[in-house]
Design a protein around this motif. Structure first.
Motif, mmCIF file in Angstrom:
data_model
loop_
_atom_site.group_PDB
_atom_site.id
_atom_site.type_symbol
_atom_site.label_atom_id
_atom_site.label_comp_id
_atom_site.label_asym_id
_atom_site.label_seq_id
_atom_site.Cartn_x
_atom_site.Cartn_y
_atom_site.Cartn_z
ATOM 1 N N GLY A 22 57.349 36.887 25.918
ATOM 2 C CA GLY A 22 56.486 38.052 25.798
ATOM 3 C C GLY A 22 55.507 38.140 26.939
ATOM 4 O O GLY A 22 55.423 37.257 27.800
ATOM 5 N N GLU A 23 54.743 39.215 26.908
ATOM 6 C CA GLU A 23 53.686 39.407 27.891
ATOM 7 C C GLU A 23 52.348 39.268 27.184
ATOM 8 O O GLU A 23 52.171 39.784 26.074
ATOM 9 N N VAL A 24 51.429 38.564 27.821
ATOM 10 C CA VAL A 24 50.093 38.449 27.266
ATOM 11 C C VAL A 24 49.109 39.032 28.284
ATOM 12 O O VAL A 24 48.995 38.546 29.401
ATOM 13 N N GLU A 25 48.466 40.111 27.881
ATOM 14 C CA GLU A 25 47.470 40.754 28.744
ATOM 15 C C GLU A 25 46.090 40.336 28.250
ATOM 16 O O GLU A 25 45.769 40.481 27.067
ATOM 17 N N VAL A 26 45.274 39.815 29.160
ATOM 18 C CA VAL A 26 43.990 39.242 28.775
ATOM 19 C C VAL A 26 42.853 39.910 29.548
ATOM 20 O O VAL A 26 42.806 39.863 30.776
ATOM 21 N N LEU A 27 41.933 40.526 28.810
ATOM 22 C CA LEU A 27 40.753 41.126 29.420
ATOM 23 C C LEU A 27 39.649 40.076 29.465
ATOM 24 O O LEU A 27 39.291 39.474 28.451
ATOM 25 N N HIS A 28 39.118 39.839 30.662
ATOM 26 C CA HIS A 28 38.039 38.872 30.829
ATOM 27 C C HIS A 28 37.232 39.240 32.065
ATOM 28 O O HIS A 28 37.583 40.146 32.816
ATOM 29 N N TRP A 29 36.110 38.519 32.257
ATOM 30 C CA TRP A 29 35.331 38.720 33.485
ATOM 31 C C TRP A 29 35.082 37.383 34.177
ATOM 32 O O TRP A 29 34.052 37.122 34.758
ATOM 33 N N LYS B 204 49.465 38.922 32.226
ATOM 34 C CA LYS B 204 48.965 40.129 32.892
ATOM 35 C C LYS B 204 47.445 40.047 32.915
ATOM 36 O O LYS B 204 46.793 40.095 31.864
ATOM 37 N N ASP B 205 46.891 39.893 34.095
ATOM 38 C CA ASP B 205 45.454 39.731 34.237
ATOM 39 C C ASP B 205 44.746 41.077 34.132
ATOM 40 O O ASP B 205 45.091 42.027 34.828
ATOM 41 N N PHE B 206 43.771 41.150 33.238
ATOM 42 C CA PHE B 206 42.969 42.366 33.066
ATOM 43 C C PHE B 206 41.516 41.955 33.307
ATOM 44 O O PHE B 206 40.707 41.896 32.397
ATOM 45 N N ALA B 207 41.239 41.592 34.549
ATOM 46 C CA ALA B 207 39.912 41.102 34.912
ATOM 47 C C ALA B 207 39.010 42.266 35.315
ATOM 48 O O ALA B 207 39.387 43.100 36.125
ATOM 49 N N VAL B 208 37.824 42.303 34.722
ATOM 50 C CA VAL B 208 36.836 43.336 35.049
ATOM 51 C C VAL B 208 35.574 42.627 35.498
ATOM 52 O O VAL B 208 34.931 41.925 34.718
ATOM 53 N N ALA B 209 35.236 42.757 36.774
ATOM 54 C CA ALA B 209 34.085 42.047 37.328
ATOM 55 C C ALA B 209 32.788 42.505 36.667
ATOM 56 O O ALA B 209 32.657 43.643 36.222
ATOM 57 N N GLY B 210 31.838 41.596 36.611
ATOM 58 C CA GLY B 210 30.536 41.915 36.014
ATOM 59 C C GLY B 210 30.238 40.928 34.918
ATOM 60 O O GLY B 210 30.823 40.991 33.840
ATOM 61 N N GLY B 211 29.332 39.985 35.184
ATOM 62 C CA GLY B 211 29.080 38.870 34.291
ATOM 63 C C GLY B 211 28.754 39.242 32.858
ATOM 64 O O GLY B 211 29.144 38.560 31.936
ATOM 65 N N GLY B 212 28.024 40.343 32.648
ATOM 66 C CA GLY B 212 27.632 40.698 31.297
ATOM 67 C C GLY B 212 28.743 41.291 30.464
ATOM 68 O O GLY B 212 28.702 41.260 29.246
#
Length: 424
Positions: free
Chosen positions: A32-39, A64-72
């Protein structure tokens, strides 16, 4: 949190639908595919994310990397809400504290009990932590780490120069601060931002009021505790701390305040254990070049900030298997060790070997275990672990208003904080 507050443009919905269709067409039966939202976009955090990715890929899954910059993470949450509304939720997203329950109430989080029961999460986590990871008794998130918030960081050379000792009580704190001031050093490094004010306030409340008061006032938001003489004493003590900060504190970032302690420009700082990363990056050695100690009068308490991943409902069975493998990997001893060595925090999983960790982490881990048994392990209100985001924001604003006012009395601040605690 009401998801309908985040309306979507038609173009976004169309593109989201196209993406879902594309993923469905390319999914395989076996993996499968695992998409992970993180910062986790910089330094040690990025390394840890890569390790988690490698673990999932070793099981045959696609990351699948779902990286969104911004520490908070504020911008990440806005994107996530849009994705969930469109029916295109990622497998996991970095969410913590009461916000987990807010998402669960919307009916969009997956039940992870089969993984948690098989791996005995209930016995591996302190109950006060596992309760945060559950909704109506079911696991809906996997915890990554523990940050201790109630730390005091000090430069021992500066204290020696001033002829005073690192404080363990609030009385000793003010004695030391006065000695540091006379020695020509800024006693307390502080950044005048509302979350930093709130971090200091929380430490004072815990030290002056004690664990039971902290629980009633800042977790249960009990009006009797919030309007008590103890709260007035907390606020008076809190305001005294400001007298030992410098005039350039307003707006200063926390890491710049830490740098003042590192350089010997300031004697001490009240800040969570992410400050340790700044000392280590500067080549400083715990116990020699800097001291990590519990904030005054809080040695038998531990305010925690736990990062975690909420796990969203998915339709594709292969992706569900990948998601469960992700949850399992997050709680594994290998990932818990690697991630926390890079992050400066400690494993949330109990019973971990700590031989690779530094002395500050070992002290933190010992206190984490001890307070989980004594009842002194409490969630940090300043870092989104204790109350709703609305109430937290309102109280935070009231605390900073008092910190920044030359005219507001502690009694007036008590009334403002008590009123703010009623915010829904």
């Amino acid at each position: 949190m009401t998801l309908s507050r985040f309306p979507l443009r038609r173009s976004f919905i169309a593109s989201a639908a196209a993406l879902v269709a594309a993923l469905g067409a390319t999914a395989t039966v076996h993996a499968g595919e695992v998409e992970v939202l993180h910062w986790w976009t910089s330094g040690g955090e990025a390394k840890a994310a890569s390790a988690l990715k490698a673990t999932l890929q070793a099981k045959g899954h696609t990351w699948k990397d779902f990286a969104v910059a911004g520490g908070g993470g504020d911008s990440a949450m806005t994107v996530l809400k849009s994705r969930v509304v469109s029916g295109n939720a990622p497998a996991a997203a970095q969410i913590k504290g009461p916000s987990l329950q807010e998402w669960a109430r919307e009916g969009v989080l997956a039940n992870m009990d089969d993984v948690a029961n098989a791996e005995k999460w209930d016995s591996l986590l302190p109950k006060v932590v596992s309760d945060v990871m559950k909704y109506k008794g079911n696991y809906i998130a996997a915890p990554v780490n523990v940050h201790r918030v109630n730390w005091l960081w000090a430069n021992p050379a500066v204290f020696q120069k001033a002829g005073t000792k690192v404080p363990t009580t609030w009385d000793e704190f003010f004695t030391a601060a006065e000695a540091l001031k006379k020695a020509g050093v800024i006693p307390v490094a502080h950044g005048g931002q509302n979350w930093q004010d709130f971090t200091t306030f929380e430490a004072v409340a815990l030290g002056v009021g004690g664990v039971d008061f902290y629980k009633k006032a800042l977790i249960q938001l009990d009006q009797t505790a919030l309007t008590s003489a103890t709260m007035e004493k907390v606020l008076s003590t809190f305001k005294r701390v400001k007298d030992y900060t410098d005039r350039n504190a307003p707006g200063r970032d926390w890491n710049l305040a830490t740098a003042m302690v590192i350089k010997g420009e300031a004697g001490m700082q009240i800040m969570g254990d992410w400050a340790k990363g700044e000392f280590l990056a500067a080549g400083k050695v715990p116990g020699k070049d800097f001291v990590c100690a519990a904030a005054p009068d809080t040695g038998k308490a531990f305010t925690f900030n736990v990062d975690s991943f909420a796990l969203f409902k998915l339709k594709n069975e292969a992706n569900v298997r990948a998601q469960k493998d992700l949850a399992s990997a997050i709680m594994s001893t290998e990932f818990q060790e690697l991630f926390n060595l890079n992050k400066g925090s400690i494993p949330v999983r109990l019973g971990m070997k700590m031989d690779k960790f530094d002395d500050c982490a070992k002290l933190s881990s010992n206190d984490f275990v001890a307070t989980s048994k004594s009842g002194g392990l409490v969630p940090s209100i300043a870092h989104g672990m204790a109350v709703s985001s609305a109430a937290e924001g309102a109280i935070k604003d009231a605390v900073s208003a008092f910190w920044n006012s030359d005219k507001m009395t502690a009694k007036e601040a008590v009334a403002k904080i008590a009123a703010a605690a009623k915010t829904k």
